[in-house]
Design a protein around this motif. Structure first.
Motif, PDB file in Angstrom:
ATOM      1  N   LYS B 138     -32.541 -16.073  10.766  1.00 44.54           N
ATOM      2  CA  LYS B 138     -31.847 -15.179  11.431  1.00 44.54           C
ATOM      3  C   LYS B 138     -30.537 -15.482  12.060  1.00 44.54           C
ATOM      4  CE  LYS B 138     -36.225 -13.572  13.681  1.00 44.54           C
ATOM      5  NZ  LYS B 138     -36.098 -12.317  13.069  1.00 44.54           N
ATOM      6  N   VAL B 139     -30.089 -16.653  12.060  1.00 46.19           N
ATOM      7  CA  VAL B 139     -28.887 -17.194  12.300  1.00 46.19           C
ATOM      8  C   VAL B 139     -27.931 -17.660  11.260  1.00 46.19           C
ATOM      9  CG1 VAL B 139     -27.506 -18.646  14.169  1.00 46.19           C
ATOM     10  CG2 VAL B 139     -29.620 -17.497  14.582  1.00 46.19           C
ATOM     11  N   LYS B 142     -27.397 -15.570   8.001  1.00 53.40           N
ATOM     12  CA  LYS B 142     -26.767 -14.299   8.272  1.00 53.40           C
ATOM     13  C   LYS B 142     -25.294 -14.313   8.794  1.00 53.40           C
ATOM     14  CE  LYS B 142     -30.274 -10.917   8.035  1.00 53.40           C
ATOM     15  NZ  LYS B 142     -31.154 -10.802   9.026  1.00 53.40           N
ATOM     16  N   GLU B 143     -25.082 -15.351   9.601  1.00 52.60           N
ATOM     17  CA  GLU B 143     -23.737 -15.423  10.134  1.00 52.60           C
ATOM     18  C   GLU B 143     -22.889 -16.265   9.101  1.00 52.60           C
ATOM     19  OE1 GLU B 143     -22.744 -15.524  14.076  1.00 52.60           O
ATOM     20  OE2 GLU B 143     -23.844 -13.693  13.542  1.00 52.60           O
TER      21      GLU B 143
END
Lengths: 337, 220
Positions: B138-139, B142-143
């Motif tokens: 999620k981090v 994605k980032e």
């Protein structure tokens, strides 16, 4: 609610050895807004990270709602963190997600259903007054708006405690006030205990009811905010209180004059209501030139100061006695410059 | 008559082979590179699962493979290719070398993109109680997605040129065609047209890559 007993944390590597938190005892009651103030490097950042175990203490106990969080297993710790919100100086939003999706992140982590996530995120957007920004990316928001999103995100899992890591330090004064009001509202309406760290005494003055002052890893003073503002005991605390009250302008902008000296009078509560200066002029022949003056509210009480310039030859002995009687503190700022 | 020396069937077949070699190796490189890049990032000092031993092992292997010139790597890998592919000729035979040559290159790019992820966002997700897998999915990914995508774009372009090099030692594709029919038979038209096709392929990859990188980048 939160109780720290003899907590220590040291950072070591080959060359350095930093005692970040030294023998700290701290107690935060339910629904407090508890402020921890200190200059940079005082250890407050480490201290707040101990409260959700982003840092693990070397020794000591940390009890939160009766649970000793230093003893939690990995899974228990994750669960505990889900119930503790945290906001940051630089907001730490994910740029790859919209505002709504950022607020949904903690709910995804806990495993809420998608409909539940959206419903809750919408409620929170309403709470922080950003309903129209749901589908905007963080890069399009102002600092204050980003922090509002940060707050909404931190509240997503209905925490009992909200940790604020220099939450207003990157914001301008007006935005700071807005965010502080929002934090107060959250504290009152949602009954959430707030622990915040800051290097700005005005943040403490505006919203905290209790405060701890940190220096070199130690908590050197803690208690009611009014009490600390009115009767700071430790030198460092006095500096913080004074810095909050006296702007730094007079020292730099005021022209040096060797025949004059600056004195500072500090008032608390009742003494703010006496025509003090008039009494000094009429009864003691003081010839003051007012440089700066301010009266401020600290929670429900008042505190003020007055800086005046007088002849350096003026004998202050009698004035001192009179002021002591009136409960006004006198300080000579720069005699014989 | 212009371009009358080109056998178009052969030419288009070569284009096909180049596309095949590039496409399959890029897909494998993407998966392997992402895995190795993530492992490099995560095991590095002060990261989520710091492990000096694993980091150094990966790092040295990656640097070693990256420092071998591709043409040498091709020759070095001949016995290995023969062993697993059964042949060292044709389009499939180029895949092991392309993958082994491209993966370390891409892994480093993935690692660099991951390092640019704001540490604060990782701390924030930890404070929410995220697990390592959640943080990765999620981090971290994605980032760092713009870097991951632009990285695979750059890698894919290198792979197209590597595949042409592989062609020279018998792996098929446009490189092979330009070398055998263009260079060795002194047919300049074949060389020029092959070049044009390679340019077109590279151009398309670059455009598609840029489009997606920009589309997902909401940093500014």
């Amino acid at each position: 609610m939160i109780k720290l007993t003899k907590v220590n944390k040291t950072f070591k590597d080959k060359t350095t050895h930093i005692n970040a938190v030294v023998n700290v005892d701290l107690e935060v009651e339910k629904a407090d807004i508890f402020g921890i103030v200190g200059s940079s490097g005082a250890g407050k950042s480490t201290l707040i990270r101990l409260l959700n175990r982003l840092e693990t203490p070397d020794s000591g106990q940390i009890q939160i709602s009766g649970v000793n969080i230093t003893k939690l297993t990995k899974e228990e710790l994750r669960h505990f963190r889900m119930q503790t919100g945290m906001i940051f100086q630089h907001f730490n939003l994910l740029w790859s997600r919209t505002v709504l999706q950022n607020i949904m992140l903690p709910l995804e982590i806990t495993g809420c259903s998608k409909t539940e996530q959206i419903k809750r995120a919408r409620e929170l957007l309403k709470l922080v007054d950003l309903e129209d920004k749901a589908h905007v990316y963080p890069s399009e928001l102002s600092g204050g708006q980003k922090q509002r999103v940060g707050i909404a995100r931190a509240l997503a899992n209905k925490p009992e405690v909200l940790l604020c890591d220099e939450a207003t330090s990157a914001l301008d004064p007006k935005t700071t006030d807005n965010i502080l009001s929002l934090l107060m509202k959250i504290n009152k309406e949602l009954d959430i205990t707030i622990v915040l760290i800051t290097h700005e005494m005005n943040v403490i003055r505006k919203i905290c009811n209790r405060v701890a002052v940190m220096n070199n890893g130690e908590v050197i003073e803690q208690g009611d905010v009014q009490e600390i503002f009115n009767y700071p005991k430790h030198e460092i605390t006095k500096e913080f209180v004074a810095k909050e009250l006296v702007s730094e302008t007079y020292g730099t902008k005021f022209k040096k004059d060797h025949s004059k000296k600056l004195i500072k009078l500090v008032f608390t509560n009742d003494s703010t209501r006496i025509p003090l200066l008039r009494n000094l002029v009429v009864n003691y022949g003081l010839n003051p030139n007012i440089i700066e003056a301010k009266v401020r509210s600290v929670q429900e009480s008042q505190i003020g100061f007055l800086i005046v310039e007088i002849d350096s030859s003026f004998n202050l002995t009698e004035v001192r006695d009179y002021l002591k009687l009136q409960n006004v503190k006198l300080e000579v700022l720069n005699d014989a410059r | 008559m212009m371009l009358d020396n080109i056998v178009w069937d052969r030419m288009l077949n070569s284009v096909n082979e180049t596309l095949y070699m590039s496409f399959f190796s890029v897909i494998v490189i993407f998966i392997l590179g992402l895995t190795v890049g993530l492992s490099l990032y995560l095991t590095d000092e002060d990261r989520l699962i710091e492990n000096k031993g694993i980091y150094r092992l990966l790092s040295i292997t990656v640097d070693l493979l990256r420092s071998i010139p591709f043409i040498i790597l091709l020759i070095l890998l001949v016995p290995f290719t023969k062993l697993i592919m059964g042949t060292m000729l044709g389009k499939t035979a180029a895949l092991p070398a392309l993958i082994i040559g491209g993966t370390p290159f891409y892994a480093r790019m993935v690692e660099i993109s991951l390092r640019e992820v704001d540490k604060g966002t990782i701390e924030a997700s930890q404070s929410m109680g995220a697990s390592l897998i959640q943080i990765i999915r999620k981090v971290l990914i994605k980032e760092s997605l713009p870097g991951i995508i632009s990285g695979i774009t750059v890698t894919a372009i290198s792979i197209v040129s590597y595949s042409a090099m592989a062609g020279v030692i018998g792996a098929g594709g446009l490189g092979n065609y330009a070398y055998l029919y263009g260079f060795q038979r002194n047919n300049q038209q074949v060389v020029v047209v092959s070049t044009v096709f390679i340019l077109l392929i590279v151009l398309v990859i670059q455009k598609v890559g840029n489009y997606y990188t920009q589309k997902i980048d909401h940093r500014k």
